[in-house]
Design an enzyme around this catalytic site. Structure first.
Site, PDB file in Angstrom:
ATOM      1  N   PHE A   9     -11.329  14.839 -65.161  1.00 51.82           N
ATOM      2  CA  PHE A   9     -10.621  15.617 -64.119  1.00 51.82           C
ATOM      3  C   PHE A   9     -10.776  17.104 -64.426  1.00 51.82           C
ATOM      4  CE2 PHE A   9      -6.589  16.976 -61.939  1.00 51.82           C
ATOM      5  CZ  PHE A   9      -6.923  16.513 -60.675  1.00 51.82           C
ATOM      6  N   LYS A 100     -26.247  15.837 -64.714  1.00 56.38           N
ATOM      7  CA  LYS A 100     -27.726  15.861 -64.779  1.00 56.38           C
ATOM      8  C   LYS A 100     -28.254  15.557 -66.167  1.00 56.38           C
ATOM      9  CE  LYS A 100     -25.704  19.892 -64.869  1.00 56.38           C
ATOM     10  NZ  LYS A 100     -24.936  20.783 -64.028  1.00 56.38           N
ATOM     11  N   VAL A 127     -28.375  17.959 -58.951  1.00 55.10           N
ATOM     12  CA  VAL A 127     -29.345  19.052 -58.747  1.00 55.10           C
ATOM     13  C   VAL A 127     -28.881  19.900 -57.567  1.00 55.10           C
ATOM     14  CG1 VAL A 127     -31.744  19.648 -58.216  1.00 55.10           C
ATOM     15  CG2 VAL A 127     -31.246  17.595 -59.548  1.00 55.10           C
ATOM     16  N   ILE A 131     -26.095  21.531 -52.550  1.00 56.67           N
ATOM     17  CA  ILE A 131     -27.271  21.507 -51.658  1.00 56.67           C
ATOM     18  C   ILE A 131     -27.771  20.070 -51.489  1.00 56.67           C
ATOM     19  CG2 ILE A 131     -29.638  22.330 -51.310  1.00 56.67           C
ATOM     20  CD1 ILE A 131     -29.073  24.587 -53.268  1.00 56.67           C
ATOM     21  N   GLY A 182     -15.957  28.453 -63.037  1.00 63.19           N
ATOM     22  CA  GLY A 182     -16.249  27.018 -63.205  1.00 63.19           C
ATOM     23  C   GLY A 182     -17.714  26.669 -63.017  1.00 63.19           C
ATOM     24  N   ASP A 196     -30.260  23.381 -68.738  1.00 63.06           N
ATOM     25  CA  ASP A 196     -29.697  22.799 -67.513  1.00 63.06           C
ATOM     26  C   ASP A 196     -30.760  22.772 -66.408  1.00 63.06           C
ATOM     27  OD1 ASP A 196     -27.200  22.024 -65.880  1.00 63.06           O
ATOM     28  OD2 ASP A 196     -28.048  23.698 -64.749  1.00 63.06           O
ATOM     29  N   LYS A 200     -32.669  19.495 -64.468  1.00 63.48           N
ATOM     30  CA  LYS A 200     -32.774  19.364 -63.004  1.00 63.48           C
ATOM     31  C   LYS A 200     -34.230  19.223 -62.564  1.00 63.48           C
ATOM     32  CE  LYS A 200     -28.428  21.796 -62.309  1.00 63.48           C
ATOM     33  NZ  LYS A 200     -27.806  23.125 -62.287  1.00 63.48           N
ATOM     34  N   GLY A 298     -19.979  25.002 -58.731  1.00 61.87           N
ATOM     35  CA  GLY A 298     -18.621  25.285 -58.262  1.00 61.87           C
ATOM     36  C   GLY A 298     -17.924  24.011 -57.818  1.00 61.87           C
TER      37      GLY A 298
END
Ligand code: NDP
Ligand code: HSE
Length: 403
Positions: A9, A100, A127, A131, A182, A196, A200, A298
């Site tokens: 959470f 990911k 990813v 989007i 965040g 990262d 992706k 986000g």
């Protein structure tokens, strides 16, 4: 009734709970059933949360509850998340994730496991944050042989670069803001050092080219070596510096994939992608070029993608939702050394020395540049070629130009 359990959470998990609740009416309508949040698992206590009744501490409560249909894994990492995901799939529950790292390292095995148990493993949010990219890649673009993907895939680094350039923040100040918003990973070195973005591009390459690409097969450089001096030199000739993840189809079914800062011409739409936004340019042999753009990190944008996967599964729990790909292989991924490009170089040298070493060059200038510093763009060459040209020169920065 479709029952959902959220594991973790934090930023994304709390966003998923919020979207499931706030948009509950329209989600139920779209699914044509009631989608309900039954459990939330977290190590921390949230006594004042509106979902206080949902919290549990023991994963086996979720694992053993036959009413739980979909498990949302938003813990992150590839240790406890791997254990919980494996157990959930084996217990006949579909799993949706934004993780990911887990997909890039264990995606092939987890997809196989899901198939064996007649459930789904979906990861649209892994990813590009909010989007829509993975489903379009495998459905809307399914008629194409995809040839290459180039993306700004990390919101944190794009945010840092934008804030340093536009607001004059230091690297540390900009990173702190990204963390407060965040956007950053629990260990932000994963963002800053390119890992990262690497995870992706592995997922994108696997979906586009059909075989698992492992992060350790992908040469990766982050933004630590990008200075404001480089930004000024690039700007003087109409370029922005962007951290790009790239994968390119190669002959004999091979794949070239890598992550590195690039100079991107202002004429390329990727140059205008700022703040937390990501953009992914895909090239296919029928569509030509297509670009996907939006918030790459986000709470709510990411939750939007997670909940879309939940809805897809809830709409048709019997459908095969699999994003399947084949196993990886050590010889699958080839080095970007084979790719020719122009290069941006900043070195302790005179322009004459630079010309002598690299042939025809395009000199760059910036206000306040010290004497004895040369910055320039080279002609097309591979990495081994530019490395040979620059032998013996004190090079501060070396980035590809995206042509
Ligand atoms: P957070 O750290 O905000 O959330 C993770 C939560 O899981 C924390 O509350 C954490 O508690 C909890 N947790 C840790 N260990 C356990 C455990 N053993 N059992 C139950 N809960 C546990 O991470 P994010 O929400 O930012 O990210 C989650 C995943 O989504 C990551 O894989 C990330 O890469 C990915 N992602 C994140 C995006 C973002 O914008 N933040 C966007 C897209 C993907 P504690 O804090 O106490 O450790
Ligand atoms: N830390 C990641 C980023 C989160 O900044 O892009 C989204 O995957």
């Amino acid at each position: 009734m479709v029952n959902v359990a959220i594991l973790g959470f934090g930023t994304v998990g709390s966003g998923v709970a919020e979207v499931l609740t706030k948009n509950g009416g329209l989600i139920d309508q779209r699914v044509d059933d009631l989608v309900r949040l039954k459990y939330i698992l977290d190590v921390r206590d949230f006594p004042n949360s509106p979902y206080a009744d949902c919290f549990v501490k023991d994963f086996s409560v979720i694992e053993q509850d036959p009413e739980v249909d979909i498990v949302v894994e938003t813990i992150g990492g590839a240790t406890i998340a791997l254990d919980f995901t494996t157990r959930a799939l084996k217990a006949g529950k579909s799993v949706v994730t934004s993780n990911k790292e887990l997909v890039a390292t264990h995606g092939y095995d987890l997809l196989q496991l899901a198939r064996e148990h007649g459930v789904s493993y979906l990861f649209e949010a892994s990813v590009g944050g909010g989007i829509p990219i993975l489903r379009p890649l495998t459905s809307c673009l399914a008629a194409n042989e995809l040839t290459q993907i180039t993306g700004i895939l990390n919101g944190t680094t794009n945010y840092i670069l934008t804030r340093m350039i536009k607001a004059g923040l230091t690297f540390d100040q900009a990173l702190k803001e990204a963390q407060e918003n965040g956007y950053a990973e629990k260990d932000p070195t994963a963002d800053v050092d390119g890992h990262d973005a690497c995870r992706k591009i592995c997922i994108l390459a696997a979906l586009a080219f059909g075989q698992h690409v492992y992060p350790q097969q992908v040469p990766t450089e982050g933004i630590r070596n990008v200075t404001l001096e480089d930004v000024a030199y690039a700007d003087s000739k109409g370029y922005k510096i962007k951290l790009l993840g790239r994968c390119l189809r190669q002959p004999e079914g091979k794949v070239c994939a890598f992550v590195a800062p690039h100079l991107v011409s202002d004429e390329n739409p990727l140059a205008g992608v700022e703040d937390v936004f990501n953009a992914i340019a895909v090239t296919g042999n029928a569509i030509g070029d297509v670009m996907f753009y939006g918030r790459g990190a986000g709470k709510l944008p990411t939750a939007s993608a997670v909940v879309a996967d939940v809805i897809d599964i809830a709409k048709d729990r019997k459908k095969d939702h699999h994003n399947a790909w084949g196993p990886g292989a050590p010889a699958l991924v080839v080095s970007p050394d084979i790719l020719s490009s122009r290069w941006y170089v900043r070195a302790d040298a005179s322009m004459d020395q630079a010309r002598l070493a690299c042939g025809e060059i395009q000199p760059l200038a910036r206000a306040g540049a010290p004497a004895g510093e040369a910055a320039f763009l080279t002609g097309q060459m591979t990495y081994p070629q530019i490395r040979d040209c620059l032998k013996g020169m004190a090079v501060s920065s070396l980035f590809r130009v995206l042509d």
